[in-house]
Design an enzyme around this catalytic site. Structure first.
Site, PDB file in Angstrom:
ATOM      1  CE  LYS A 175      -1.741  -1.408   3.849  1.00  0.00           C
ATOM      2  NZ  LYS A 175      -2.500  -1.673   5.088  1.00  0.00           N
ATOM      3  CB  THR A 208      -4.975   9.325   6.632  1.00  0.00           C
ATOM      4  OG1 THR A 208      -3.983   9.621   7.630  1.00  0.00           O
ATOM      5  CG2 THR A 208      -4.916  10.365   5.535  1.00  0.00           C
ATOM      6  N   GLY A 210      -7.121   4.888  10.010  1.00  0.00           N
ATOM      7  CA  GLY A 210      -7.985   3.744   9.707  1.00  0.00           C
ATOM      8  C   GLY A 210      -8.032   3.337   8.244  1.00  0.00           C
ATOM      9  CB  THR A 211      -6.237   4.469   5.148  1.00  0.00           C
ATOM     10  OG1 THR A 211      -5.003   4.487   5.847  1.00  0.00           O
ATOM     11  CG2 THR A 211      -6.736   5.862   4.917  1.00  0.00           C
ATOM     12  N   GLY A 212      -5.842   1.680   6.450  1.00  0.00           N
ATOM     13  CA  GLY A 212      -5.363   0.311   6.217  1.00  0.00           C
ATOM     14  C   GLY A 212      -6.386  -0.724   6.674  1.00  0.00           C
ATOM     15  CB  CYS A 213      -8.414  -1.014   9.795  1.00  0.00           C
ATOM     16  SG  CYS A 213      -7.061  -0.959  10.963  1.00  0.00           S
TER      17      CYS A 213
END
Ligand SMILES: Nc1ncnc2c1ncn2[C@@H]1O[C@H](COP(=O)(O)OP(=O)(O)OP(=O)(O)O)[C@@H](O)[C@H]1O
Ligand SMILES: Cc1ncc(CO)c(N)n1
Length: 265
Positions: A175, A208, A210-213
């Site tokens: 990512k 931003t 929490g984008t990965g979760c």
């Protein structure tokens, strides 16, 4: 028939990441979310101030209770905290042949905070990532997993290739949220044959968290909805981009991405 997705992850008291983001993402995909909590973090938009593990016995009990009663269509793992929990989770997933597995190898947050202790990294590499249909490291996690520095798209591709060959996940998605300039928001997919670049619109916001979760939960939700893996990743990427465009200006630090957009129009 309603689809069911399982998240095995930690709690974020600030509600932006972790199990809170996962369940919200499942709900906005009309997928019923079930959860096994691995740890509790005291956390807000400024960072993590304390972490406490759930006992391994209790993590196993949660997974057993869920699997006894529900047909699970997809699973995602997030923050697992320590090697003992990772070993137990890996064993449970293997025994039950849960193959629609998204592993978000939560080790380092985008702000550089360590979220997994050193001993656990080996268990993650040896026991969990090899079972994954897809593993979704951010820039810093990909650096750790590939043992190389990542500054360019070529580096992202090389790291994805190394992770694919060394750790045997079926697909690696590196990512790009932690990259700078025009590379921010470009994700690199490698499936052993093809590299694909997923280019979202770059969203200029500090909110931003929490984008990965959200991305890994949305991949799991779309897999539960019977999309093929590449379509699930594309749909998840669009969901995160829209959530960033509707992110919430809450707290003094990095506010959470917003999930309410389907209700706002
Ligand atoms: N500013 C941005 N604009 C567009 N897309 C972004 C932006 N920041 C992150 N993304 C996208 O969000 C998704 C998550 O990537 P990121 O690298 O932020 O994960 P992460 O570091 O695991 O997230 P977290 O902050 O939850 O720990 C990726 O698809 C990434 O490209
Ligand atoms: C509980 C939890 N899981 C994952 C992350 C990564 O964003 C976080 N900050 N907190």
């Amino acid at each position: 028939m309603t689809k069911v997705a399982l998240t095995i992850a930690g709690s974020d008291s600030g509600g932006g990441a972790g199990i809170q983001a996962d369940l919200r993402t499942f709900a906005f995909h009309c997928v019923h979310g079930v959860s096994a909590l691995t740890c509790v973090t005291a956390q807000n938009t400024l960072g993590v101030s304390a972490v406490e593990a759930i006992s391994v016995a209790m993590v196993i009990k949660q997974i057993e209770a869920i699997l006894q009663d529900f047909e699970i269509n997809a699973v995602k793992t997030g923050m697992l905290l320590n090697g003992t929990i990772i070993e137990a989770v890996a064993q449970q997933l293997k025994q039950r042949h849960l193959s629609q597995l998204v592993v978000d190898p939560v080790m380092v947050s985008r702000t550089g905070a360590k979220l997994l202790n050193q001993q656990a990294i080996d268990s993650l590499k040896q026991l969990l990532i090899p079972q994954a249909l897809i593993v979704t490291p951010n820039r810093y996690e990909a650096q750790l997993l590939s043992e190389m520095e990542i500054n360019t798209i070529e580096d992202m591709k090389q790291a994805a290739n190394k992770i694919y060959h060394n750790l045997r996940a079926k697909v690696v998605l590196v990512k790009g949220g932690g990259m700078s300039g025009s590379l921010k928001g470009v994700d690199v997919w490698f499936d052993g044959n093809e590299y694909e670049l997923l280019r979202g619109t770059i969203v200029d916001t500090k909110n931003t968290h929490g984008t990965g979760c959200t991305l890994s939960a949305a991949i799991a939700a779309n897999l539960a909805l019977e999309k093929d893996l590449y379509s699930a990743v594309q749909a998840a990427k669009n969901y995160v981009t829209t959530a960033l465009q509707h992110s919430l200006n809450l707290g003094a630090g990095n506010g959470p991405v917003g999930h309410f957009f389907p209700l706002l129009s």
